[in-house]
Design an enzyme around this catalytic site. Sequence first.
Site, PDB file in Angstrom:
ATOM      1  CE  LYS A   9      -3.994  -2.236   2.191  1.00 25.53           C
ATOM      2  NZ  LYS A   9      -5.078  -2.097   3.204  1.00 25.53           N
ATOM      3  CE1 TYR A  49      -9.300  -3.060   0.045  1.00 30.16           C
ATOM      4  CE2 TYR A  49      -8.386  -1.208  -1.172  1.00 30.16           C
ATOM      5  CZ  TYR A  49      -8.218  -2.300  -0.341  1.00 30.16           C
ATOM      6  OH  TYR A  49      -6.965  -2.633   0.114  1.00 30.16           O
ATOM      7  CG  PHE A  57     -13.482   1.280   6.727  1.00 28.89           C
ATOM      8  CD1 PHE A  57     -12.979   0.707   5.566  1.00 28.89           C
ATOM      9  CD2 PHE A  57     -14.194   0.468   7.605  1.00 28.89           C
ATOM     10  CE1 PHE A  57     -13.169  -0.637   5.279  1.00 28.89           C
ATOM     11  CE2 PHE A  57     -14.397  -0.888   7.321  1.00 28.89           C
ATOM     12  CZ  PHE A  57     -13.878  -1.434   6.145  1.00 28.89           C
ATOM     13  NE  ARG A  85      -6.347 -12.040   5.139  1.00 27.77           N
ATOM     14  CZ  ARG A  85      -7.097 -10.920   5.058  1.00 27.77           C
ATOM     15  NH1 ARG A  85      -7.272 -10.315   3.880  1.00 27.77           N
ATOM     16  NH2 ARG A  85      -7.637 -10.398   6.118  1.00 27.77           N
ATOM     17  CB  THR A  91      -7.650  -5.860   9.501  1.00 27.06           C
ATOM     18  OG1 THR A  91      -8.086  -7.022   8.789  1.00 27.06           O
ATOM     19  CG2 THR A  91      -7.995  -4.614   8.708  1.00 27.06           C
ATOM     20  NE  ARG A 102      -2.719  -5.822   6.733  1.00 28.26           N
ATOM     21  CZ  ARG A 102      -3.881  -6.334   6.337  1.00 28.26           C
ATOM     22  NH1 ARG A 102      -4.477  -7.278   7.067  1.00 28.26           N
ATOM     23  NH2 ARG A 102      -4.454  -5.924   5.227  1.00 28.26           N
ATOM     24  CG  ASN A 112      -3.935  -2.426   6.676  1.00 30.64           C
ATOM     25  OD1 ASN A 112      -3.788  -2.043   5.519  1.00 30.64           O
ATOM     26  ND2 ASN A 112      -4.921  -3.218   7.053  1.00 30.64           N
ATOM     27  CG  HIS A 115      -5.193  -6.346  -0.633  1.00 28.41           C
ATOM     28  ND1 HIS A 115      -6.450  -6.299  -0.064  1.00 28.41           N
ATOM     29  CD2 HIS A 115      -5.263  -7.268  -1.630  1.00 28.41           C
ATOM     30  CE1 HIS A 115      -7.247  -7.140  -0.714  1.00 28.41           C
ATOM     31  NE2 HIS A 115      -6.547  -7.734  -1.667  1.00 28.41           N
ATOM     32  CD  GLU A 126      -8.639  -8.960  -4.173  1.00 21.95           C
ATOM     33  OE1 GLU A 126      -9.596  -8.752  -3.396  1.00 21.95           O
ATOM     34  OE2 GLU A 126      -7.513  -9.341  -3.771  1.00 21.95           O
TER      35      GLU A 126
HETATM   36  P1  IDP Z   1      -8.143  -6.917   5.215  1.00 16.78           P
HETATM   37  O1  IDP Z   1      -7.322  -5.935   4.406  1.00 16.78           O
HETATM   38  O2  IDP Z   1      -7.394  -7.423   6.408  1.00 16.78           O
HETATM   39  O3  IDP Z   1      -8.737  -8.021   4.373  1.00 16.78           O
HETATM   40  P2  IDP Z   1     -10.791  -5.739   5.213  1.00 16.78           P
HETATM   41  O4  IDP Z   1     -11.806  -5.946   6.273  1.00 16.78           O
HETATM   42  O5  IDP Z   1     -10.998  -6.419   3.907  1.00 16.78           O
HETATM   43  O6  IDP Z   1      -9.359  -6.091   5.843  1.00 16.78           O
HETATM   44  O7  IDP Z   1     -10.708  -4.168   4.983  1.00 16.78           O
HETATM   45  C1  IDP Z   1     -10.016  -3.643   3.859  1.00 16.78           C
HETATM   46  C2  IDP Z   1      -9.127  -2.517   4.314  1.00 16.78           C
HETATM   47  O8  IDP Z   1      -9.943  -1.460   4.827  1.00 16.78           O
HETATM   48  C3  IDP Z   1      -8.185  -2.871   5.466  1.00 16.78           C
HETATM   49  O9  IDP Z   1      -6.971  -3.437   5.033  1.00 16.78           O
HETATM   50  C4  IDP Z   1      -7.974  -1.535   6.132  1.00 16.78           C
HETATM   51  O10 IDP Z   1      -6.949  -0.781   5.472  1.00 16.78           O
HETATM   52  C5  IDP Z   1      -9.294  -0.845   5.924  1.00 16.78           C
HETATM   53  N1  IDP Z   1     -10.141  -0.992   7.115  1.00 16.78           N
HETATM   54  C6  IDP Z   1     -10.788  -2.097   7.535  1.00 16.78           C
HETATM   55  N2  IDP Z   1     -11.473  -1.885   8.676  1.00 16.78           N
HETATM   56  C7  IDP Z   1     -11.233  -0.582   9.001  1.00 16.78           C
HETATM   57  C8  IDP Z   1     -11.672   0.253  10.092  1.00 16.78           C
HETATM   58  O11 IDP Z   1     -12.409  -0.163  10.998  1.00 16.78           O
HETATM   59  N3  IDP Z   1     -11.204   1.546  10.067  1.00 16.78           N
HETATM   60  C9  IDP Z   1     -10.394   2.025   9.085  1.00 16.78           C
HETATM   61  N4  IDP Z   1      -9.974   1.274   8.038  1.00 16.78           N
HETATM   62  C10 IDP Z   1     -10.375  -0.008   8.002  1.00 16.78           C
HETATM   63 MG    MG Z   2     -10.093  -7.906   2.804  1.00 15.36          MG
END
Ligand code: IDP
Ligand code: MG
Length: 137
Positions: A9, A49, A57, A85, A91, A102, A112, A115, A126
Amino acid sequence: MEYTFSMIKPGAVEGNNIGAILQKIEVAGFSICAMKKSWLTKEQAQVFYEVHKDRPFFDDLTEFMSSGPIIALIIEKENAVEDFRTLIGATDPSKAEPGTIRAMFAKSVSQNAIHGSDSIENAEIEADYFFAKRERY
Ligand code: IDP
Ligand code: MG
């Protein structure tokens, strides 16, 4: 052989952590099948996304993901989706296991570092969004 899709990212690219992250990926046994530097428009980040479009968010996420260049990757290994993962960690980096990508490189939940696809089906969608078949070896 299974593959998954990953993106380094903007925050991690900006922080000059591309090499350190790629090293962790290779040391963990993944082969790099395709790789490119790209810069998403906000509209492209919104498409990528789309599953999160109703989440609070979503705007911050797509703003951040289009704020600078990213590295897109297809990486290969047995059990790639699940193992990747595990390698990237939770996350929320404050909950990520020590030693995960991460835990080491993320600044916050929204920034974070990396991805990783959450399923084989999404890895295919993707990967197809970024790479033609002739760009994968
Ligand atoms: P992941 O990347 O671990 O699969 P997802 O739930 O798919 O997590 O969410 C996609 C991205 O959205 C996350 O990597 C993170 O950058 C962002 N994100 C997820 N939950 C939150 C939140 O509660 N606050 C702010 N950003 C979030
Ligand atoms: Mg995800």
